[in-house]
Motif scaffolding. Structure first.
Motif, PDB file in Angstrom:
ATOM      1  N   VAL A  46      19.031   9.759  17.037  1.00  0.00           N
ATOM      2  CA  VAL A  46      18.165   9.363  15.924  1.00  0.00           C
ATOM      3  C   VAL A  46      18.505  10.218  14.704  1.00  0.00           C
ATOM      4  O   VAL A  46      18.635   9.717  13.584  1.00  0.00           O
ATOM      5  N   HIS A  47      18.686  11.505  14.948  1.00  0.00           N
ATOM      6  CA  HIS A  47      19.048  12.428  13.867  1.00  0.00           C
ATOM      7  C   HIS A  47      20.453  12.134  13.338  1.00  0.00           C
ATOM      8  O   HIS A  47      20.666  11.964  12.141  1.00  0.00           O
ATOM      9  N   ILE A  48      21.395  12.063  14.259  1.00  0.00           N
ATOM     10  CA  ILE A  48      22.799  11.846  13.884  1.00  0.00           C
ATOM     11  C   ILE A  48      22.969  10.566  13.062  1.00  0.00           C
ATOM     12  O   ILE A  48      23.596  10.561  12.006  1.00  0.00           O
ATOM     13  N   LEU A  70      29.499  13.182  13.157  1.00  0.00           N
ATOM     14  CA  LEU A  70      30.029  14.150  14.130  1.00  0.00           C
ATOM     15  C   LEU A  70      29.521  15.567  13.871  1.00  0.00           C
ATOM     16  O   LEU A  70      29.923  16.514  14.547  1.00  0.00           O
ATOM     17  N   HIS A  71      28.607  15.735  12.903  1.00  0.00           N
ATOM     18  CA  HIS A  71      28.356  17.080  12.368  1.00  0.00           C
ATOM     19  C   HIS A  71      27.778  18.063  13.384  1.00  0.00           C
ATOM     20  O   HIS A  71      27.931  19.269  13.229  1.00  0.00           O
ATOM     21  N   ASP A  72      27.104  17.586  14.432  1.00  0.00           N
ATOM     22  CA  ASP A  72      26.539  18.511  15.414  1.00  0.00           C
ATOM     23  C   ASP A  72      27.325  18.553  16.726  1.00  0.00           C
ATOM     24  O   ASP A  72      26.907  19.219  17.672  1.00  0.00           O
ATOM     25  N   ASN A 136      22.129  16.511   3.507  1.00  0.00           N
ATOM     26  CA  ASN A 136      21.511  15.344   4.150  1.00  0.00           C
ATOM     27  C   ASN A 136      21.041  15.662   5.565  1.00  0.00           C
ATOM     28  O   ASN A 136      20.023  15.128   6.014  1.00  0.00           O
ATOM     29  N   ASP A 137      21.764  16.535   6.239  1.00  0.00           N
ATOM     30  CA  ASP A 137      21.335  17.034   7.548  1.00  0.00           C
ATOM     31  C   ASP A 137      19.984  17.734   7.389  1.00  0.00           C
ATOM     32  O   ASP A 137      19.021  17.459   8.115  1.00  0.00           O
ATOM     33  N   ARG A 138      19.897  18.622   6.404  1.00  0.00           N
ATOM     34  CA  ARG A 138      18.657  19.340   6.179  1.00  0.00           C
ATOM     35  C   ARG A 138      17.527  18.390   5.754  1.00  0.00           C
ATOM     36  O   ARG A 138      16.382  18.557   6.161  1.00  0.00           O
TER      37      ARG A 138
HETATM   38 MN    MN Z   1      22.076  18.272  12.357  1.00  0.00          MN
END
Ligand code: MN
Length: 511
Positions: A46-48, A70-72, A136-138
């Motif tokens: 959901v986050h990704i 792919l950030h995490d 955007n992650d934050r």
């Molecule tokens: Mn993240």
């Protein structure tokens, strides 16, 4: 949850290979995060997928979107850098690794070092796209902060206000800045937040209805005046910025004239001034409130015409008039130079004549593949469009800067390349030249620490005194009363402070 198709639906590119890339990154991430849950209990995807969607919706290119998906993976799953390199290549690996590195930059709660921390943050990221992914992650993490354990909420929210908001501001990204600060506000300043809400409630304005009503009046007048292509929207002032204004105005909301604002986006500078004339004819301007930020842009590059008016219904409105380019710049700042498309102008309806003028005000257009050359993802933007404030970032550089280098590498080379930022074990930041060693670090803290340095740990590992330090390293110096500098230290000390102290101690020993 956003699907791969949702994300692909947002990207500008019509190329099959770009769609495949995003689909591949999506599936790769889904597999890597399989079984992972968020604090909310929802699947981690959901986050990704939300981060990927935000990046696509703001107009970032397919490789940036893929890296966002792919950030995490490297940090939170068994996936390795080699896996990413093999599957997605060097450019995407670089972006993912950049985001991964940034997660070690933490806000320790020492206010006096915020500026160094921000610099560290930017220096660590190197490529501006890394920062855009991270922001955007934050943003999504802040949107879901209520699910996070309470003891972590405050740290994350403070970090957002102290580090991420100023970076977004510095990069001219007004939209994400406002979103982040309003999400963090109630966690960091709960009492003040409550007070702002109370003040607003006492005023009892049905702001959106009021604004919608006034907007219709304005739209009609602009169309009747023969303005061919314009777009109107409105906003209520963000709560955090309202809070700051209220503090300055002794909490009297009646004198906050920009609580409600209407925006008019037109196609040329000429039309900006024309629109201003039409509006002053329609509504009575407040004296002394007209600001021409087109002729005189704000230091961060912001351009618009501002005026404050009183409508027939006694509503006080700030009106912001700008071209589409100015609007994009004010919302997305540095990111707008990397965008593939014009993002949607928020919450508005374009004029009925818009169809007569193709290519303008067509939200989420996917026509690029047909009639526009596809931009490189790692965009080399039109040099003339780079705002002055970005060019000025590297003003201390002696380098001749009228070359064709793009601003990404300009920023990297001029702004940060000469300095590194390292931490003490308690989180203080020490600013050192590139190539500095633990000896420089020790003398930067205090001469007595340098003079009695007996051992050093970098990131909790024992290292030699001549080890070069890197951005973000945590350095711990061990001292002993009997320990003394040696002549050898002069070979690898980089700062004049360290060299001076070493020399004078050596001389004292001889005498
Ligand atoms: Mn993240």
């Amino acid at each position: 949850m956003k699907t791969a198709a949702d994300i692909i639906g947002q990207i500008h590119s019509g190329l099959e290979s770009d769609k495949e890339l995003i689909e591949k990154a999506y599936n790769f991430a889904a597999q890597a995060h399989d079984g992972h849950k968020r604090y909310s209990g929802e699947p981690y995807m959901v986050h990704i997928s939300n981060v990927g969607f935000k990046l696509a919706a703001m107009g970032m290119g397919p490789r940036t979107v893929a890296a966002g998906l792919l950030h995490d993976t490297i940090e939170d799953t068994p996936v390795t850098t080699l896996d990413i390199k093999r599957e997605f290549g060097d450019e995407i690996l670089f972006l993912v690794e950049g985001v991964t590195k940034l997660s070690s930059v933490r806000y320790y709660g020492t206010d006096r070092h915020n500026e160094s921390l921000r610099k560290l943050f930017v220096a660590t990221s190197q490529d501006i796209r890394v920062l855009i992914i991270k922001l955007n992650d934050r943003l999504h993490n802040m949107e879901t902060l209520s699910h996070v354990p309470p003891e972590k909420q405050l740290r994350i929210a403070r970090e957002t206000l102290e580090i991420y908001v100023p970076i977004a501001h510095r990069l001219g990204m007004g939209k994400i800045r406002k979103e982040l600060e309003d999400l963090a506000f109630p966690y960091v300043y709960p009492a003040e937040y409550k007070r702002v809400i109370e003040v607003l409630e006492k005023k009892n304005g049905k702001y959106n209805e009021t604004l919608e009503r006034e907007r219709k009046v304005l739209q009609k007048r602009l169309a009747d005046s023969g303005l061919l292509d314009f777009h109107t929207s409105f906003r209520v002032k963000g709560l955090f910025s309202l809070y700051h204004k209220l503090k300055r105005k002794e909490w009297d909301i009646a004198v906050v004239y920009d609580l409600l604002a209407m925006r008019v986006v037109v196609t040329s500078v000429e039309d900006c001034y024309r629109t201003l004339g039409i509006i002053h004819e329609l509504w009575r301007p407040l004296p002394g409130r007209m600001k021409d930020y087109i002729a005189f842009p704000k230091p961060n590059g912001y351009k618009s015409l501002h005026t404050t008016v009183t409508t027939q219904n006694e509503t006080i409105l700030e009106i912001q008039i700008r071209t589409k380019d100015m609007h994009q710049e004010s919302e997305f700042g540095i990111a707008s130079h990397l965008m593939y498309k014009q993002p949607v102008v928020t919450a508005g309806a374009s004029s009925k004549f818009a169809n007569l003028i193709p290519s303008l005000f067509r939200p989420f257009s996917r026509r690029a593949a047909v009639d526009e050359k596809i931009k490189e993802d790692s965009a080399v933007p039109d040099k003339d469009k780079i705002p002055t404030w970005i060019k000025q970032i590297g003003t201390h550089s002696t380098k001749d800067s009228n070359s064709e280098e793009d601003f990404i590498s300009d920023m990297r080379d001029d702004f940060f390349s000469n300095r590194i930022f390292v931490f003490t074990p308690i989180g203080d930041v020490v600013d050192l030249p590139v190539g500095a060693t633990p000896v420089d670090f020790a003398f930067a803290i205090h001469s007595e620490i340098g003079n009695h340095m007996a051992g050093v740990k970098v990131n909790k590992k024992l290292v030699q005194f001549d080890t070069a330090l890197h951005n973000g390293d945590i350095v711990e110096i061990e001292t002993k009363k009997s320990a003394k500098p040696t002549k050898k230290w002069l070979d690898f000390a980089k700062t004049s402070v360290a060299k001076r102290h070493i020399r004078s101690t050596l001389e004292a020993q001889i005498n």
